[in-house]
Design a protein around this motif. Structure first.
Motif: not given
Length: 136
Positions: A97, A15, A13
């Protein structure tokens, strides 16, 4: 051992790469108020994340996220100054995560078990904190 890097961890990811530099710089800045101006601290943190992503390993990345977990939990416990909302954002990003690591091969998910538990506790504490951060 081959000279190839295992890069599967980079696909989880984006982010953490997007959200953590500013948030972590803010959390570090609460402790080092007079050290670096906020913009310089954020640039330094962004550079650190970039180096980890471009040249690091999953193990190094997980060490960084463990360091972030330590900052978050210290703010949640009240043993370190810091913005509870920044700590909550960092906690949620790292926790998401770490939960996704279950889908990757290797020991990453197991290695982050203690951090996941600490982050879950910190998230509960930070969500329960009054909006102005005053716990006393």
């Amino acid at each position: 051992m081959s000279g190839r890097r295992n890069l599967v961890w980079l696909g989880l990811t984006p982010e953490p790469e997007r959200e953590l530099p500013a948030t972590v710089a803010a959390l570090r800045g609460a402790h080092h108020a007079a050290a670096d101006p906020p913009a310089a601290a954020e640039r330094a943190e962004r550079g650190r994340v970039e180096r980890l992503v471009l040249h690091g390993t999953q193990r190094g990345w997980l060490r960084y996220l463990s360091e972030v977990t330590g900052l978050v939990t210290a703010v949640a416990e009240g043993s370190r100054p810091g913005d509870p909302q920044a700590a909550l954002l960092a906690a949620e990003v790292v926790l998401d995560h770490h939960r996704m690591l279950i889908g990757l091969p290797g020991p990453g998910y197991g290695r982050t078990a203690a951090d996941r538990q600490a982050l879950e506790s910190a998230v509960r504490t930070l969500r329960a904190a009054p909006p102005d951060g005053d716990r006393g």
